[in-house]
Design an enzyme around this catalytic site. Structure first.
Site, PDB file in Angstrom:
ATOM      1  N   HIS A  71      -4.117   7.036   3.026  1.00  0.00           N
ATOM      2  CA  HIS A  71      -4.408   5.727   2.451  1.00  0.00           C
ATOM      3  C   HIS A  71      -5.777   5.276   2.954  1.00  0.00           C
ATOM      4  O   HIS A  71      -6.108   5.455   4.122  1.00  0.00           O
ATOM      5  CB  HIS A  71      -3.328   4.734   2.875  1.00  0.00           C
ATOM      6  N   ASN A  85     -10.274  -0.825  -0.005  1.00  0.00           N
ATOM      7  CA  ASN A  85      -8.827  -0.643   0.053  1.00  0.00           C
ATOM      8  C   ASN A  85      -8.236  -1.013  -1.306  1.00  0.00           C
ATOM      9  O   ASN A  85      -8.215  -2.184  -1.677  1.00  0.00           O
ATOM     10  CB  ASN A  85      -8.248  -1.527   1.167  1.00  0.00           C
ATOM     11  N   CYS A 135       0.813  -1.223   0.000  1.00  0.00           N
ATOM     12  CA  CYS A 135       0.000   0.000   0.000  1.00  0.00           C
ATOM     13  C   CYS A 135       0.845   1.271   0.000  1.00  0.00           C
ATOM     14  O   CYS A 135       0.320   2.363  -0.196  1.00  0.00           O
ATOM     15  CB  CYS A 135      -0.939   0.011   1.198  1.00  0.00           C
TER      16      CYS A 135
HETATM   17  N1  COA Z   1     -18.230 -10.486   8.274  1.00  0.00           N
HETATM   18  C1  COA Z   1     -18.648 -10.878   9.498  1.00  0.00           C
HETATM   19  N2  COA Z   1     -17.796 -11.266  10.464  1.00  0.00           N
HETATM   20  C2  COA Z   1     -16.480 -11.252  10.178  1.00  0.00           C
HETATM   21  C3  COA Z   1     -15.991 -10.869   8.935  1.00  0.00           C
HETATM   22  C4  COA Z   1     -16.928 -10.480   7.955  1.00  0.00           C
HETATM   23  N3  COA Z   1     -16.572 -10.061   6.723  1.00  0.00           N
HETATM   24  N4  COA Z   1     -14.655 -10.957   8.949  1.00  0.00           N
HETATM   25  C5  COA Z   1     -14.300 -11.369  10.169  1.00  0.00           C
HETATM   26  N5  COA Z   1     -15.405 -11.552  10.923  1.00  0.00           N
HETATM   27  C6  COA Z   1     -15.502 -12.002  12.307  1.00  0.00           C
HETATM   28  C7  COA Z   1     -14.258 -12.714  12.773  1.00  0.00           C
HETATM   29  O1  COA Z   1     -14.316 -14.070  12.403  1.00  0.00           O
HETATM   30  C8  COA Z   1     -14.329 -12.505  14.258  1.00  0.00           C
HETATM   31  O2  COA Z   1     -15.248 -13.437  14.792  1.00  0.00           O
HETATM   32  P1  COA Z   1     -14.960 -14.181  16.193  1.00  0.00           P
HETATM   33  O3  COA Z   1     -14.871 -13.065  17.199  1.00  0.00           O
HETATM   34  O4  COA Z   1     -16.143 -15.057  16.343  1.00  0.00           O
HETATM   35  O5  COA Z   1     -13.662 -14.882  15.980  1.00  0.00           O
HETATM   36  C9  COA Z   1     -14.962 -11.125  14.427  1.00  0.00           C
HETATM   37  O6  COA Z   1     -15.577 -10.845  13.152  1.00  0.00           O
HETATM   38  C10 COA Z   1     -13.987 -10.024  14.782  1.00  0.00           C
HETATM   39  O7  COA Z   1     -12.899 -10.101  13.892  1.00  0.00           O
HETATM   40  P2  COA Z   1     -11.695  -9.092  14.027  1.00  0.00           P
HETATM   41  O8  COA Z   1     -10.680  -9.419  12.984  1.00  0.00           O
HETATM   42  O9  COA Z   1     -11.243  -9.003  15.453  1.00  0.00           O
HETATM   43  O10 COA Z   1     -12.426  -7.732  13.652  1.00  0.00           O
HETATM   44  P3  COA Z   1     -11.866  -6.262  13.728  1.00  0.00           P
HETATM   45  O11 COA Z   1     -12.742  -5.438  14.545  1.00  0.00           O
HETATM   46  O12 COA Z   1     -10.404  -6.223  14.011  1.00  0.00           O
HETATM   47  O13 COA Z   1     -12.059  -5.761  12.225  1.00  0.00           O
HETATM   48  C11 COA Z   1     -10.707  -5.441  10.266  1.00  0.00           C
HETATM   49  C12 COA Z   1     -11.407  -6.443  11.188  1.00  0.00           C
HETATM   50  C13 COA Z   1      -9.927  -6.229   9.242  1.00  0.00           C
HETATM   51  C14 COA Z   1     -11.764  -4.592   9.576  1.00  0.00           C
HETATM   52  C15 COA Z   1      -9.783  -4.545  11.087  1.00  0.00           C
HETATM   53  O14 COA Z   1      -8.993  -5.323  11.957  1.00  0.00           O
HETATM   54  C16 COA Z   1      -8.882  -3.724  10.236  1.00  0.00           C
HETATM   55  O15 COA Z   1      -9.323  -2.883   9.487  1.00  0.00           O
HETATM   56  N6  COA Z   1      -7.572  -3.911  10.362  1.00  0.00           N
HETATM   57  C17 COA Z   1      -6.603  -3.162   9.613  1.00  0.00           C
HETATM   58  C18 COA Z   1      -6.685  -3.559   8.183  1.00  0.00           C
HETATM   59  C19 COA Z   1      -5.816  -2.740   7.334  1.00  0.00           C
HETATM   60  O16 COA Z   1      -5.739  -1.570   7.499  1.00  0.00           O
HETATM   61  N7  COA Z   1      -5.193  -3.424   6.423  1.00  0.00           N
HETATM   62  C20 COA Z   1      -4.484  -2.879   5.398  1.00  0.00           C
HETATM   63  C21 COA Z   1      -3.291  -2.131   5.812  1.00  0.00           C
HETATM   64  S1  COA Z   1      -2.768  -1.540   4.310  1.00  0.00           S
END
Ligand code: COA
Length: 322
Positions: free
Chosen positions: A249, A279, A112
């Site tokens: 970003h 993204n 990214c």
């Molecule tokens: N729909 C529904 N539930 C989902 C899901 C989806 N698309 N994807 C994951 N889940 C579930 C998981 O399985 C987890 O369930 P569990 O608690 O039963 O295990 C729960 O949602 C929470 O998952 P988690 O990963 O802790 O969620 P989060 O609040 O951290 O949000 C992201 C996930 C990816 C949106 C967030 O962590 C994020 O944005 N991270 C940074 C990503 C980023 O910036 N990446 C690129 C950098 S360039």
């Protein structure tokens, strides 16, 4: 000598995939995707499109905005983590699409952050007098490397391209850029196969796509971007109150909000496109920049802070007098 942005352009594939569409593909909900990421829809490239064709279309629009032709371009840098081929690189494919000849042309693979790395390199070439009209692009077809069965990543990414033309200027322009990386985090966000590692498995049809420990990425991203903002402002001797627009970003609305809080900037002074694009990795900043230039929010003379964070981890920023 400085470099300045003479024109911007962008391109988004026609096909739009909404959160409602994704609800029919994986076990997810519109509410989950919106509340965790801010994303509502994303664009997906058509089968006949590729990263280089998206890049070339964004470049055409940036060249038109800058009033330059293929004959003027003397430097081509493309940021991407989804190149058409291992080689030739996307920069050379863009040359071919646009009829650009006999210039440096390359792509940079810092996920990214690769538009920012490309921008910083082009800026240096212009400052040194070694380039006079640089084409800098961020372009991605992330839909091709996402595992569409993995709900934790499939809902986050999109395709698109953005481009800028940089030309020399006696006044800034790009005030400063800052690049950094820390490879100790390489296992938190990655694509598991590449030409010298696991390619045989990929050829044999092994499953998998972008792999991310979202929660951990989130925490490092917020902390790193916070200190990046401080370092960038200090390097340029600029106070945060002077910033007119944050062009971040577009990975996650909550990360963007944290960066805005750090700068004491109201969200009205932040260019936010994540809801419409998802993204798009290296394409996200030039896409957001072009959107805000074309709709008149960003005006000539204003001070912009561009900042990014991505796989590697890599990160970077640019302070730009538009
Ligand atoms: N729909 C529904 N539930 C989902 C899901 C989806 N698309 N994807 C994951 N889940 C579930 C998981 O399985 C987890 O369930 P569990 O608690 O039963 O295990 C729960 O949602 C929470 O998952 P988690 O990963 O802790 O969620 P989060 O609040 O951290 O949000 C992201 C996930 C990816 C949106 C967030 O962590 C994020 O944005 N991270 C940074 C990503 C980023 O910036 N990446 C690129 C950098 S360039």
């Amino acid at each position: 000598m400085y470099s300045r942005i003479a024109g911007t352009g962008s391109y988004l594939p026609a096909k739009v995939l909404t959160n409602a569409d994704l609800e029919t593909m994986v076990d997810t909900t519109d509410e989950w995707i919106r509340s965790r990421s801010g994303i509502e829809r994303r664009h997906v490239a058509a089968p006949e499109e590729s990263t280089s064709t998206l890049a070339a279309e964004a470049a055409r629009r940036a060249m038109q905005a800058a009033g330059v032709t293929a004959a003027d371009i003397d430097f081509v840098a493309v940021g991407t983590c989804t190149p058409d081929f291992i080689f030739p690189n996307v920069g050379t494919l863009v040359q071919r699409h646009l009829g650009i000849h006999d210039t440096p042309a390359f792509s940079i693979e810092t996920a990214c952050s690769s538009f920012m790395y490309s921008l910083s390199m082009a800026d240096k070439f212009i400052r040194l007098g070694e380039a006079k009209c640089a084409l800098v692009i961020g372009a991605e077809c992330l839909s091709r490397i996402v595992d569409w069965n993995d709900r934790s990543t499939a809902v986050l990414f999109g395709d698109g391209a953005g481009a800028v033309i940089l030309t020399p200027s006696e006044t800034p322009g790009i005030l400063t850029t800052l690049l950094s990386a820390d490879g100790q985090y390489s296992d938190l966000l990655y694509f598991p196969y590449g030409p010298s590692s696991g390619f045989d498995k990929l050829r044999a049809g092994a499953p998998g796509g972008i792999s991310m420990k979202g929660n951990e990425v989130f925490k490092v991203a917020v902390n790193t971007l916070s200190s990046l903002v401080d370092k960038t402002l200090a390097k340029a001797g600029v106070d945060k109150s002077e910033i007119d627009w944050l062009v971040p970003h577009q990975a996650n609305l909550r990360i963007i909000q944290a960066a805005a809080r750090k700068l004491d900037l109201p969200l009205e002074r932040v260019v936010i496109t994540v809801q419409d694009h998802g993204n798009t990795s290296s394409a996200s900043i030039p896409l957001a920049l072009d959107a805000a230039v074309r709709d008149g929010r960003i005006q000539r003379g204003q001070l912009l802070l561009l900042e990014t964070f991505g796989g590697g981890f890599t990160w970077g920023s640019a302070l730009v007098r538009y």
